[in-house]
Scaffold this active site. Structure first.
Site, PDB file in Angstrom:
ATOM      1  N   LYS A 196       0.832  -1.202   0.000  1.00 17.09           N
ATOM      2  CA  LYS A 196       0.000   0.000   0.000  1.00 17.09           C
ATOM      3  C   LYS A 196       0.875   1.265   0.000  1.00 17.09           C
ATOM      4  CE  LYS A 196      -3.868  -2.268   2.427  1.00 17.09           C
ATOM      5  NZ  LYS A 196      -4.763  -2.187   3.608  1.00 17.09           N
ATOM      6  N   TYR A 218     -12.332  -2.301  -3.226  1.00 18.23           N
ATOM      7  CA  TYR A 218     -12.852  -2.345  -1.855  1.00 18.23           C
ATOM      8  C   TYR A 218     -14.383  -2.275  -1.807  1.00 18.23           C
ATOM      9  CZ  TYR A 218      -8.242  -2.015   0.396  1.00 18.23           C
ATOM     10  OH  TYR A 218      -6.979  -2.260   0.855  1.00 18.23           O
ATOM     11  N   PHE A 277     -15.216   3.598   7.614  1.00 17.01           N
ATOM     12  CA  PHE A 277     -13.837   3.905   7.232  1.00 17.01           C
ATOM     13  C   PHE A 277     -13.627   3.935   5.723  1.00 17.01           C
ATOM     14  CE2 PHE A 277     -14.092  -0.699   8.054  1.00 17.01           C
ATOM     15  CZ  PHE A 277     -13.609  -1.220   6.855  1.00 17.01           C
ATOM     16  N   ARG A 281      -1.989 -14.512   3.571  1.00 16.64           N
ATOM     17  CA  ARG A 281      -2.669 -13.854   4.698  1.00 16.64           C
ATOM     18  C   ARG A 281      -1.921 -14.140   6.008  1.00 16.64           C
ATOM     19  NH1 ARG A 281      -7.259 -10.436   3.776  1.00 16.64           N
ATOM     20  NH2 ARG A 281      -8.120 -11.155   5.746  1.00 16.64           N
ATOM     21  N   THR A 310      -5.431  -8.107  10.330  1.00 13.66           N
ATOM     22  CA  THR A 310      -5.751  -6.810   9.717  1.00 13.66           C
ATOM     23  C   THR A 310      -5.300  -5.652  10.595  1.00 13.66           C
ATOM     24  OG1 THR A 310      -7.663  -7.775   8.605  1.00 13.66           O
ATOM     25  CG2 THR A 310      -7.663  -5.388   8.858  1.00 13.66           C
ATOM     26  N   ARG A 319       2.636  -7.206   9.041  1.00 19.08           N
ATOM     27  CA  ARG A 319       1.949  -6.135   9.774  1.00 19.08           C
ATOM     28  C   ARG A 319       2.451  -6.051  11.216  1.00 19.08           C
ATOM     29  NH1 ARG A 319      -3.891  -7.810   7.168  1.00 19.08           N
ATOM     30  NH2 ARG A 319      -3.967  -6.273   5.482  1.00 19.08           N
ATOM     31  N   ASN A 344      -1.802  -0.284   7.362  1.00 17.26           N
ATOM     32  CA  ASN A 344      -1.342  -1.658   7.645  1.00 17.26           C
ATOM     33  C   ASN A 344      -0.554  -2.290   6.496  1.00 17.26           C
ATOM     34  OD1 ASN A 344      -3.442  -2.234   5.937  1.00 17.26           O
ATOM     35  ND2 ASN A 344      -4.595  -3.503   7.384  1.00 17.26           N
ATOM     36  N   HIS A 383      -2.007  -5.481   1.352  1.00 19.71           N
ATOM     37  CA  HIS A 383      -3.295  -6.113   1.088  1.00 19.71           C
ATOM     38  C   HIS A 383      -3.038  -7.507   0.552  1.00 19.71           C
ATOM     39  CE1 HIS A 383      -7.325  -6.887  -0.486  1.00 19.71           C
ATOM     40  NE2 HIS A 383      -6.694  -7.397  -1.535  1.00 19.71           N
ATOM     41  N   GLU A 390      -9.760  -9.755  -7.932  1.00 19.60           N
ATOM     42  CA  GLU A 390      -8.735  -8.737  -7.676  1.00 19.60           C
ATOM     43  C   GLU A 390      -7.546  -8.893  -8.621  1.00 19.60           C
ATOM     44  OE1 GLU A 390      -7.874  -9.092  -3.507  1.00 19.60           O
ATOM     45  OE2 GLU A 390      -9.879  -8.424  -2.916  1.00 19.60           O
TER      46      GLU A 390
HETATM   47  P1  DAT Z   1      -7.874  -7.030   5.177  1.00 18.61           P
HETATM   48  O1  DAT Z   1      -7.075  -5.921   4.522  1.00 18.61           O
HETATM   49  O2  DAT Z   1      -7.062  -7.749   6.222  1.00 18.61           O
HETATM   50  O3  DAT Z   1      -8.518  -7.981   4.184  1.00 18.61           O
HETATM   51  P2  DAT Z   1     -10.517  -5.879   5.544  1.00 18.61           P
HETATM   52  O4  DAT Z   1     -10.866  -6.427   4.184  1.00 18.61           O
HETATM   53  O5  DAT Z   1     -11.448  -6.174   6.671  1.00 18.61           O
HETATM   54  O6  DAT Z   1      -9.058  -6.330   5.987  1.00 18.61           O
HETATM   55  O7  DAT Z   1     -10.396  -4.294   5.449  1.00 18.61           O
HETATM   56  C1  DAT Z   1      -9.758  -3.692   4.335  1.00 18.61           C
HETATM   57  C2  DAT Z   1      -8.889  -2.567   4.835  1.00 18.61           C
HETATM   58  O8  DAT Z   1      -9.703  -1.547   5.393  1.00 18.61           O
HETATM   59  C3  DAT Z   1      -7.929  -2.958   5.953  1.00 18.61           C
HETATM   60  O9  DAT Z   1      -6.717  -3.507   5.456  1.00 18.61           O
HETATM   61  C4  DAT Z   1      -7.708  -1.676   6.644  1.00 18.61           C
HETATM   62  C5  DAT Z   1      -9.034  -0.963   6.506  1.00 18.61           C
HETATM   63  N1  DAT Z   1      -9.874  -1.163   7.688  1.00 18.61           N
HETATM   64  C6  DAT Z   1     -10.538  -2.281   8.041  1.00 18.61           C
HETATM   65  N2  DAT Z   1     -11.199  -2.135   9.186  1.00 18.61           N
HETATM   66  C7  DAT Z   1     -10.942  -0.861   9.588  1.00 18.61           C
HETATM   67  C8  DAT Z   1     -11.318  -0.071  10.699  1.00 18.61           C
HETATM   68  N3  DAT Z   1     -12.113  -0.574  11.654  1.00 18.61           N
HETATM   69  N4  DAT Z   1     -10.836   1.196  10.754  1.00 18.61           N
HETATM   70  C9  DAT Z   1     -10.046   1.707   9.807  1.00 18.61           C
HETATM   71  N5  DAT Z   1      -9.646   1.021   8.725  1.00 18.61           N
HETATM   72  C10 DAT Z   1     -10.088  -0.242   8.611  1.00 18.61           C
HETATM   73 MG    MG Z   2     -10.058  -7.754   2.874  1.00 22.35          MG
END
Ligand code: DAT
Ligand code: MG
Length: 152
Positions: free
Chosen positions: A11, A51, A59, A87, A93, A104, A114, A117, A128
């Site tokens: 990222k 996304y 968020f 993963r 996450t 991470r 973080n 991705h 994706e």
């Molecule tokens: P991942 O990236 O582990 O697949 P995710 O799909 O739940 O996680 O979320 C996508 C991204 O969104 C994640 O890498 C960071 C951001 N994100 C997720 N939950 C969040 C939160 N509660 N506050 C802020 N950013 C968040």
């Molecule tokens: Mg995700």
């Protein structure tokens, strides 16, 4: 074990912090195979599609702003159970929950920064990978180390 393909992103925070090399190295050193690699900047449309599952989350707008804010590195990684394996290499996450030794856990402290991705499941991975790579950009090749990584 099924061979899978998954999409990995470094990222904008990882690129700005000079961590492209170390992060690519984590995946490369695991024995998984990098079959596609590019540096690019995501536009809002691509970010929204990438996304889409999070569109109603509080968020979401911050996430889109962040992910489009600078260059990213996109990678297609293949290998046995590559989706889950990547993963695990990335860790939880929320970096506050990510174990030491994971990307991470070692490089991040904030869920909004973080670093990486990785696709979550087969359906997301297929969608994706095709969002970031044309099939012609993905290579099929053998490495001399192949039998030292996967028992023939
Ligand atoms: P991942 O990236 O582990 O697949 P995710 O799909 O739940 O996680 O979320 C996508 C991204 O969104 C994640 O890498 C960071 C951001 N994100 C997720 N939950 C969040 C939160 N509660 N506050 C802020 N950013 C968040
Ligand atoms: Mg995700």
């Amino acid at each position: 074990m099924p061979s899978e393909r998954t999409l990995i992103l470094v990222k904008p925070d990882g690129v700005q912090r000079g961590l492209i090399g170390p992060i690519i190295g984590r995946f490369e050193q695991s024995g998984l195979k990098i079959i596609g690699l590019k540096i690019m900047q995501m536009d809002e449309e691509t970010a929204g599609r990438h996304y889409a599952e999070h569109v109603d989350r509080p968020f979401f707008s911050g996430l889109i702003e962040f992910i489009t804010s600078g260059p990213i590195v996109a990678m297609c990684v293949s290998g046995p159970n590559a989706i889950a394996h990547c993963r695990r290499l990335m860790g939880a996450t929320n970096p506050q929950d990510a174990a030491p030794g994971t990307i991470r856990g070692d490089y991040a402290t904030d869920i909004g920064r973080n670093i990486t991705h990785g696709s979550a499941n087969e359906e997301d991975a297929a969608r994706e990978v095709s969002l970031f790579f044309d099939e012609s950009e993905l290579l099929s090749y053998h490495r001399a180390t192949g039998p030292w990584i996967i028992e023939p």
